[in-house]
Scaffold this active site. Structure first.
Site, short mmCIF file in Angstrom:
data_model
loop_
_atom_site.label_atom_id
_atom_site.label_comp_id
_atom_site.label_asym_id
_atom_site.label_seq_id
_atom_site.Cartn_x
_atom_site.Cartn_y
_atom_site.Cartn_z
N HIS A 190 0.85 -1.19 0.00
CA HIS A 190 0.00 0.00 0.00
C HIS A 190 0.89 1.24 0.00
CE1 HIS A 190 -2.52 3.13 1.88
NE2 HIS A 190 -3.47 2.57 1.17
N HIS A 207 -10.30 6.86 -0.31
CA HIS A 207 -10.56 5.42 -0.34
C HIS A 207 -12.02 5.07 -0.57
CE1 HIS A 207 -6.72 5.70 1.98
NE2 HIS A 207 -6.41 4.83 1.04
N ARG A 212 -3.88 20.85 -4.40
CA ARG A 212 -3.43 19.51 -4.11
C ARG A 212 -3.17 19.44 -2.59
NH1 ARG A 212 -3.21 14.84 -2.71
NH2 ARG A 212 -2.01 13.26 -3.79
N CYS A 235 2.16 19.82 -10.19
CA CYS A 235 2.15 18.56 -9.45
C CYS A 235 2.88 17.49 -10.27
CB CYS A 235 0.72 18.12 -9.19
SG CYS A 235 0.63 16.66 -8.13
N TYR A 257 6.37 10.15 -4.88
CA TYR A 257 7.04 11.16 -5.74
C TYR A 257 8.43 10.72 -6.18
CZ TYR A 257 3.16 14.05 -4.30
OH TYR A 257 1.91 14.52 -4.07
N1 MTE Z 1 2.05 21.41 1.59
C1 MTE Z 1 1.38 20.92 2.64
N2 MTE Z 1 1.61 21.43 3.85
N3 MTE Z 1 0.47 19.92 2.47
C2 MTE Z 1 0.22 19.37 1.23
O1 MTE Z 1 -0.61 18.47 1.11
N4 MTE Z 1 0.82 19.37 -1.17
C3 MTE Z 1 1.98 19.56 -2.05
C4 MTE Z 1 2.45 20.99 -2.01
N5 MTE Z 1 2.56 21.47 -0.67
C5 MTE Z 1 0.95 19.88 0.12
C6 MTE Z 1 1.85 20.93 0.35
C7 MTE Z 1 1.75 19.17 -3.43
S1 MTE Z 1 1.89 17.52 -3.80
C8 MTE Z 1 1.56 20.09 -4.43
S2 MTE Z 1 1.45 19.62 -6.04
C9 MTE Z 1 1.43 21.54 -4.11
O2 MTE Z 1 1.51 21.80 -2.72
C10 MTE Z 1 0.12 22.08 -4.61
O3 MTE Z 1 0.02 23.45 -4.35
P1 MTE Z 1 -1.37 24.19 -4.56
O4 MTE Z 1 -2.45 23.40 -3.85
O5 MTE Z 1 -1.20 25.57 -4.02
O6 MTE Z 1 -1.63 24.22 -6.05
MO MO Z 2 1.68 17.24 -6.07
#
Ligand code: MTE
Ligand code: MO
Length: 435
Positions: free
Chosen positions: A2, A26, A101, A148, A287
């Site tokens: 997972h 989920h 995101r 992303c 990632y």
């Molecule tokens: N930062 C925090 N604290 N929590 C999160 O879930 N997501 C990351 C990043 N920073 C995230 C984060 C991811 S995977 C992406 S692609 C970007 O924030 C998205 O930024 P946005 O939502 O401002 O477009």
């Molecule tokens: Mo992302």
């Protein structure tokens, strides 16, 4: 196997309900079907009455209000992108249609009691700053796209299914970001690390959004990027000249231009200088890219480096796939964006409607003209007007971009496919019918 294996183990021995409420992704048929094969019995009526008494409250009860224009790929946590055609309407993406995101609920932060903690290294005491302290430092504004790692994943999954949110081509946006330079904040904390200091190889960013075990979202970037003033890493409090919104990280987020979205940590709570990378799930077990032949039985996340700079990409935003297009003077209007990681400017975008027999060089409609070729953090919007043979009923439009290092996109997804569906940068192909 997972992807969130460590997290699932935290539920061991007790109720899964709080986790179920937290990770709403989920709630889909595929997961229910999978769980069915593990059913060992049903809870008795008496026990389920008891369980209902201790019902968990919704951790997503205090989410911000969002634009109806965003199309959600998941509601809890909230993940959404705008219609791609809206991206090319302006060079700077308005905050309310900028993709979101989130991995966890949006934290509730009171600006007055907000503190940013700086930890200078394993043996130092943390220093903390108010938002006002950060705003007193010289403000810097940069133009940067944030993308992303899963942008355009839905196209890769057509080759073979992948695990991850099914993003279209709009999990990217371009904005101006205003804030303090990370290096200025560190100096304010009395830190001015030597680039050769082996105790400072990575800079960690921790968010204030936390999972049920109070583990925050976190990521790290190499110190060579974060501590170089030309890396333009800023702690931003404004987006497009307005205060950051909650979805985009208010009151403060790390903007690491040229680097994958995941490292641009929102709701920034802590900055840590460290000899090692962040141990967070998102740095170590997500990632990352793999060979097309690596599957969930053979994958070893420790064998691939964390994605930092993203490869060159382009996408067609106009026309919209599978629509009927009206030609003007027997020509088709094509528009899109292009971008490359690491600050590499886009130097050319090629477009074809005849499977590459003829390539048309697109005109640039929006680009940060002041940015040097190697510190070009913003995206490029492009447009091409392509003549179409009379009586053509259907065309497939392809785009590919070339960056300042003459890197270009792979022709198809089949040989860059990876189980997590990241780095989906093959030629973009859009099929439309003509009227
Ligand atoms: N930062 C925090 N604290 N929590 C999160 O879930 N997501 C990351 C990043 N920073 C995230 C984060 C991811 S995977 C992406 S692609 C970007 O924030 C998205 O930024 P946005 O939502 O401002 O477009
Ligand atoms: Mo992302």
């Amino acid at each position: 196997m997972h992807p969130g294996g460590e997290i699932i183990m935290k539920a061991g021995g007790s109720s899964i309900e709080p986790f179920w409420a937290m990770y709403g992704v989920h709630m889909q048929d595929e997961v229910f079907e999978l769980l069915e094969s593990y059913r060992i019995g049903n809870i008795s009526i008496e026990d389920s009455k008891l369980a209902a008494k201790g019902a968990v409250s919704d951790p997503y009860a205090f989410e911000p209000v969002r634009s109806y224009l965003l199309k959600a790929t998941s509601m809890k946590p909230f993940n959404a992108e705008p219609p791609p055609s809206m991206l090319v309407e302006q060079f700077l993406t308005p905050a309310d249609i900028f993709y979101v995101r989130n991995h966890l609920p949006v934290p509730i932060i009171d600006e007055d009691s907000y503190r940013l903690e700086i930890q200078g290294g394993p043996h130092t005491q943390p220093v903390s700053f108010t938002l006002e302290d950060i705003k007193k430092l010289p403000p810097v504004t940069i133009t940067a796209a944030i993308m992303c790692a899963g942008n355009r994943r839905s196209e890769m999954s057509q080759v073979k299914p992948v695990k991850g949110l099914s993003w279209g081509p709009a999990a990217v946006g371009n904005a101006t970001w205003t804030g303090a330079r990370l290096t200025d904040v560190l100096k304010l904390a009395g830190l001015n690390p030597d680039p050769d200091d082996t105790n400072v190889q990575h800079v960690h960013f921790e968010g204030l959004d936390m999972d049920l075990a109070r583990v925050p979202y976190a990521a790290s970037v190499p110190a060579s990027k974060a501590l170089d003033p030309r890396g333009d890493v800023i702690l931003a409090y404004e987006m497009n000249g307005e205060p950051l919104t909650r979805d985009h990280g208010a009151p403060l987020r790390a903007v690491v231009p040229g680097v994958v979205g995941a490292r641009n940590v929102k709701w920034l709570g802590k900055v840590i200088l460290s000899p090692a990378e962040s141990t967070s799930h998102w740095q170590q077990n997500d990632y990352k890219g793999f060979s097309p032949s690596t599957d969930w039985d053979t994958v070893d996340f420790s064998k691939s480096p964390a994605i930092q700079e993203l490869p060159v990409i382009s996408a067609i935003c106009v026309p919209v796939p599978d629509t009927k297009v009206e030609l003007k003077n027997q020509k088709i209007d094509v528009q899109g964006y292009a971008w490359s990681g690491g600050g590499k400017a886009i130097v050319r975008v090629d477009v074809t409607i005849d499977q590459g027999r003829t390539w048309h060089v697109a005109k640039f409609m929006g680009q940060d003209k002041q940015a040097p070729l190697t510190r070009h953090w913003g995206w490029t919007l492009w447009q091409a007007t392509i003549p179409v043979e009379p009586n053509t009923k259907e065309v497939e439009i392809w785009s590919k971009a070339v960056d300042a290092s003459y890197n270009t996109q792979p022709e198809s997804f089949s040989n860059v496919w990876n189980l997590r569906g990241v780095l989906a940068n093959a030629y973009h192909r859009v099929r439309v019918s003509l009227s």
